[in-house]
Design a protein around this motif. Structure first.
Motif, PDB file in Angstrom:
ATOM      1  N   LEU A  64     -36.240 -18.342  25.877  1.00 38.35           N
ATOM      2  CA  LEU A  64     -36.782 -19.574  26.455  1.00 38.35           C
ATOM      3  C   LEU A  64     -37.103 -19.321  27.925  1.00 38.35           C
ATOM      4  N   VAL A  93     -40.058 -19.678  23.559  1.00 35.93           N
ATOM      5  CA  VAL A  93     -40.352 -21.055  23.955  1.00 35.93           C
ATOM      6  C   VAL A  93     -40.671 -21.086  25.443  1.00 35.93           C
ATOM      7  N   SER A 118     -39.171 -29.316  33.333  1.00 32.94           N
ATOM      8  CA  SER A 118     -38.147 -28.556  32.591  1.00 32.94           C
ATOM      9  C   SER A 118     -36.771 -29.209  32.654  1.00 32.94           C
ATOM     10  N   ILE A 127     -36.803 -29.695  22.949  1.00 30.69           N
ATOM     11  CA  ILE A 127     -36.691 -28.229  22.872  1.00 30.69           C
ATOM     12  C   ILE A 127     -35.462 -27.854  22.050  1.00 30.69           C
ATOM     13  N   LEU A 131     -34.407 -25.130  18.314  1.00 32.13           N
ATOM     14  CA  LEU A 131     -33.698 -23.864  18.559  1.00 32.13           C
ATOM     15  C   LEU A 131     -32.392 -23.782  17.777  1.00 32.13           C
ATOM     16  N   VAL A 138     -32.318 -16.950  28.262  1.00 34.55           N
ATOM     17  CA  VAL A 138     -33.000 -17.979  29.053  1.00 34.55           C
ATOM     18  C   VAL A 138     -33.509 -17.375  30.361  1.00 34.55           C
ATOM     19  N   TYR A 156     -29.614 -25.389  31.227  1.00 35.36           N
ATOM     20  CA  TYR A 156     -29.941 -24.303  30.293  1.00 35.36           C
ATOM     21  C   TYR A 156     -28.818 -23.291  30.099  1.00 35.36           C
TER      22      TYR A 156
END
Ligand SMILES: C[S@@+](CC[C@H](N)C(=O)[O-])C[C@H]1O[C@@H](n2cnc3c(N)ncnc32)[C@H](O)[C@@H]1O
Length: 224
Positions: A64, A93, A118, A127, A131, A138, A156
């Protein structure tokens, strides 16, 4: 350690290192012009090489990246997974506040692009839905202000698999050593994040063998 080795380690090497970093960063026609399969990729090639090594070694369940720009990094990650013959549900992603026309042209079945901030809760939930729960790798490369990066890190970090990495990009701004007047950025965000943190460690051995990284001190390995 004899005098010559001391001189090389503590004076000559650091001076040349910073000199090369500044030269490469500020020269025209370097990183701003690199492309991968025709897509601009705003990266230091040494860092791209490290990504390739990590992806091959870790075989992540997904990759990601926040901050897509032209999409060169997204194409690069997807191509490596393709070369490794990873299953097609191993996704790449990307999320960008405004997806570029070029990034929208990416035609690879494992790529999924999202448009928006984000750190937006609703977008993050969207998102999350696509997943697998075990986490993946990440990469944070969107708004480089300290406040935004720190917020992204806290969101994240929960997407990172154990033993995998969260890479905070462009820790070189705000005088480390480029753009001295940028203001607090990724480097400072990482520093704050690491205070009292026991889940991640700064894997400096990874990038130091290449002497230079745009993401120095930003390669964070999840250890529990
Ligand atoms: C440095 S570029 C990304 C470069 C790209 N990762 C590469 O390797 O070529 C930063 C990108 O972050 C996006 N961006 C800026 N603020 C953002 C935010 N709050 N959320 C998501 N993306 C953002 C910008 O639109 C821009 O495309």
């Amino acid at each position: 350690m004899n005098y010559f080795r001391w001189l090389v380690k503590w004076i000559i090497e650091p001076v040349f290192n910073v000199g090369f970093h500044l030269l490469w960063y500020y020269s025209p026609y370097t990183w701003q012009f690199n492309t991968f399969l025709g897509y601009k990729v705003k990266q230091l090639p040494f860092d791209l090489h490290l990504y390739q090594e990590l992806i091959f070694r870790l075989k992540p369940n997904f990759i990601l990246q926040t901050g897509v720009a032209d999409g060169g990094s997204i194409m690069y990650f997807a191509s490596i997974l393709d070369l490794m013959k990873m299953p097609s549900d191993v996704l790449v992603v990307g999320v960008d506040i405004q997806l570029s026309d070029n990034s929208k042209k990416i035609d690879n079945p494992r790529v999924r692009l999202f448009e928006g901030d984000s750190t937006d809760d609703n977008l993050v939930a969207e998102i999350r839905k696509i997943l697998p729960s075990g986490g993946g790798m990440v990469i944070l490369d969107s708004d480089h202000s300290k406040q935004h990066v720190l917020k992204e890190m806290h969101i994240y970090k929960n997407f990172v698999a154990s033993d995998s990495y969260m890479i905070v990009e462009d820790t070189n701004v705000n005088g480390h050593p480029v753009k001295p007047f940028f203001g607090p950025g990724p480097y400072e965000a990482v520093k704050d994040f690491m205070k009292g943190n026991t889940a991640f460690l700064q894997d400096d051995n990874l990038w130091r063998r290449n002497k230079i990284s745009f993401h120095q001190r930003g390669w964070l390995r999840k250890i529990n």
